[in-house]
Design a protein around this motif. Structure first.
Motif, mmCIF file in Angstrom:
data_model
loop_
_atom_site.group_PDB
_atom_site.id
_atom_site.type_symbol
_atom_site.label_atom_id
_atom_site.label_comp_id
_atom_site.label_asym_id
_atom_site.label_seq_id
_atom_site.Cartn_x
_atom_site.Cartn_y
_atom_site.Cartn_z
ATOM 1 N N ASP A 1 0.828 -1.348 -0.078
ATOM 2 C CA ASP A 1 0.214 0.182 -0.034
ATOM 3 C C ASP A 1 0.882 1.473 0.081
ATOM 4 O O ASP A 1 2.103 1.232 0.581
ATOM 5 C CB ASP A 1 -1.024 -0.031 1.328
ATOM 6 N N SER B 1 -3.812 -1.251 -1.743
ATOM 7 C CA SER B 1 -4.466 0.184 -1.569
ATOM 8 C C SER B 1 -3.724 1.369 -1.520
ATOM 9 O O SER B 1 -2.423 1.041 -1.088
ATOM 10 C CB SER B 1 -5.228 0.175 -0.126
ATOM 11 N N ASN C 1 -8.563 -0.828 -2.011
ATOM 12 C CA ASN C 1 -9.241 0.780 -2.055
ATOM 13 C C ASN C 1 -8.386 1.802 -2.199
ATOM 14 O O ASN C 1 -7.364 1.716 -2.206
ATOM 15 C CB ASN C 1 -10.088 0.565 -0.863
#
Length: 622
Positions: free
Chosen positions: A306, A331, A355
């Motif tokens: 991430d 993410s 996300n």
């Protein structure tokens, strides 16, 4: 005389009390201002002392001198404390410790010198501490550790040097520390580590190097760390991982490289660390991932990617770790689409985070949506573009929401529907006709000339010619495809009308056949519904019976136990004192990434039952 005797009596009482207090203080050897003085534990913390008090009891085990103003510790200040186990000199304004200052503390296990102003350590400063287990030197101003300083610390398992001013680790810095298990060098200013900087540290389990100024992985220095399991290089300036950067770390399981400015990983960058299970690469500058990036990490369980700049992930990036990887975090990157082939090899994946990416909700992303529908993984993806779909969840989007996807797919589906209906109609008609021909074979036998004329017309018809050209000359394939492709309208009007062998209206025959098939399907559906209902009822009945049986057994057990009051046990733990201690890699509270994955262990020491503190009963009924 009576008054004199009375005064002598009180004088005698006063002298006895004074003598008692003198003996008390002489026995303890404590200054009157120490907060706690029991003979085994002495607390002289936060009293503004400029020197260490003298004449402590020889039985002292714990000595607290925290929070004073002791600037120097000389050689003769700590004498006679042969039973001392823990010495707390933290946050006491210490600037310098003279050599042989602790030479008489033969049984010292814990030495706290952290949060002081110590600038240098001279050889001999730790002489005599052959039984020391933990040394705390964090939050000082040490800029250089000369060779041989730690020679006498042969039993130390934990050394904390974080938050100092170290810039270079020279050759043989930790020579003699054969038992060292945890070394914390985080948040210094280390630029370079000598190839022999970790010499003699073959038993080291955890090494913390985060928060330094390293520009590359010191691969040559890591070669001797054969037992290392946890390595942290976070918050450095490494930028690139060169080939064989971690060679020799054959037992490494945790690798933390968070915020290390890594832009690329060369081929064989992670060669030699096949045992790696947890890998954190968050907050870096990675843009493209390919098959060479993680190809050698076949036992990885946890991968955190991430907050990078990832734009593209090749289809075979995670192919070699498909059977092991369980948690993947993608993410906060720059992903706009993700092909299902990227995730398809990850058969063991249980958690996926993707996300906060600029997802483009178009036809490409619908492939990922279809894959997620068939997968057990829950992935929340929200559209960023086009603006009309911003904020919408991917799993609620359909093909009809995209005009370019709908037009092409609709045309294709319509053409296939029309073709399938036409094929089905012609096939059904010809099969019905063939059935009638076989059942009326006697008419064909009597009309041999008409039969030959019929087959000749079929072979010479345009449809037959078309199939002979498109079936590569295979007679079997032509015969199999013939009922589908032949248009029966011109072939039906033959001389067979007088014998009523073939139907004149094939469409009506096909319609009747389709109706019969539809009715049969409906009957099958009804039968399936009935069977499903019976199956559900049977399951409910079985569950109900199991519940009743369990409830009945519980009642029987309660009835048995209610009849008599007794203590029944099958086994119990031996009486003992239990000390809760953390595991070896969990003793660095100020580390940026606390381990958090190790278990707590209970160490049992046998004592007489009269002193037992914990008694546990298993399988007992009171």
């Amino acid at each position: 005389m009576c008054g004199l005797q009375f005064l002598l009596h009180y004088l005698r009482l006063f002298l006895l009390i004074t003598y008692y207090f003198v003996l008390l203080f002489h026995k303890d050897g404590c200054s009157s201002f120490c907060q706690l003085c029991t003979g085994r534990q002495i607390n002289c913390s936060n009293l503004g002392l400029s020197n260490i008090p003298k004449n402590f009891p020889k039985s002292t085990v714990f000595l607290y001198l925290t929070g004073n103003n002791i600037s120097h510790i000389s050689e003769n200040e700590l004498t006679g404390l042969h039973s001392l186990v823990a010495l707390y000199l933290d946050n006491s304004g210490i600037v310098y410790v003279y050599p042989k200052a602790f030479v008489e503390l033969k049984n010292l296990y814990f030495l706290y010198l952290n949060n002081n102003f110590i600038k240098r350590l001279d050889p001999g400063v730790f002489e005599g501490l052959s039984n020391l287990r933990s040394l705390y030197l964090q939050f000082n101003q040490i800029s250089f550790v000369p060779r041989g300083v730690f020679n006498d610390l042969v039993s130390v398992q934990y050394l904390n040097l974080q938050r100092n001013r170290l810039t270079i680790l020279g050759s043989g810095t930790f020579v003699g520390m054969l038992a060292l298990r945890i070394l914390d060098l985080s948040n210094n200013k280390i630029l370079r580590i000598s190839d022999a900087g970790f010499q003699h540290l073959g038993n080291l389990d955890c090494l913390y190097l985060e928060g330094n100024n390293l520009t590359k992985v010191p691969s040559n220095a890591f070669g001797v760390l054969k037992s290392l399991k946890r390595l942290s290089l976070s918050h450095n300036h490494i930028e690139a991982i060169q080939p064989f950067a971690f060679k020799g770390l054959v037992k490494l399981e945790y690798l933390l490289m968070k915020n290390a400015r890594i832009k690329n990983v060369t081929r064989d960058g992670f060669s030699g660390i096949n045992s790696l299970k947890h890998f954190i690469l968050s907050h870096n500058d990675l843009e493209n991932l390919n098959s060479d990036t993680f190809s050698l990490l076949k036992n990885l369980l946890y991968l955190q990617l991430d907050r990078n700049r990832i734009i593209n992930i090749d289809n075979d990036t995670f192919e070699n770790m498909g059977g092991s990887l369980k948690i993947l975090n993608l993410s906060f990157n720059n992903l706009t689409d993700l092909h299902p082939r990227v995730l398809k090899p990850l058969s063991s994946l249980t958690h996926l985070q993707a996300n906060f990416n600029p997802w483009e909700c178009n036809c490409k992303l619908l492939g990922l949506r279809d894959w997620l529908v068939s997968s057990a993984i829950t992935l929340n993806i929200y559209c960023q573009n086009p603006p009309s779909m911003r904020g919408r969840a991917l799993h609620y989007i359909k093909w009809t929401d995209f005009t370019n996807c709908v037009s092409s797919s609709t045309n294709v589906s319509r053409s296939w529907t029309v073709k399938s209906l036409r094929i089905r109609h012609k096939t059904t008609a010809l099969m019905m006709a063939w059935h009638k021909i076989t059942t009326n074979g006697k008419h064909l036998e009597n009309t041999e000339t008409e039969s030959v004329t019929f087959w000749d017309r079929i072979r010479t018809s345009p449809a037959s010619t078309f199939f002979q050209e498109n079936t590569f000359g295979n007679s079997l394939e032509t015969t199999a495809a013939l009922p589908v492709q032949i248009d029966l309208t011109p072939s039906v009007n033959l001389n067979f009308e007088k014998n009523s062998v073939l139907p004149i209206d094939t469409a009506s025959v096909s319609g009747k056949t389709s109706l019969v098939c539809t009715q049969e399907v409906e009957e099958l559906n009804k039968a399936f519904d009935i069977l499903l209902a019976f199956f559900i009822l049977a399951c409910v009945l079985i569950i109900f019976l199991i519940y009743k049986i369990v409830q009945f057994k519980q009642k029987l057990k309660a009835a048995e136990n209610s009849g008599e009051n007794r203590l029944e046990y099958y086994s119990f733990y031996q009486s003992a004192r239990y000390n809760v201690t953390a595991s070896i890699c969990n003793t660095s509270p100020n580390s940026l990434e606390s381990p958090g994955l190790e278990q707590i262990r209970l160490h049992k020491q046998i004592v007489p039952e009269s002193e037992a503190q914990v008694i546990l009963f298993e399988h007992s009924a009171l």
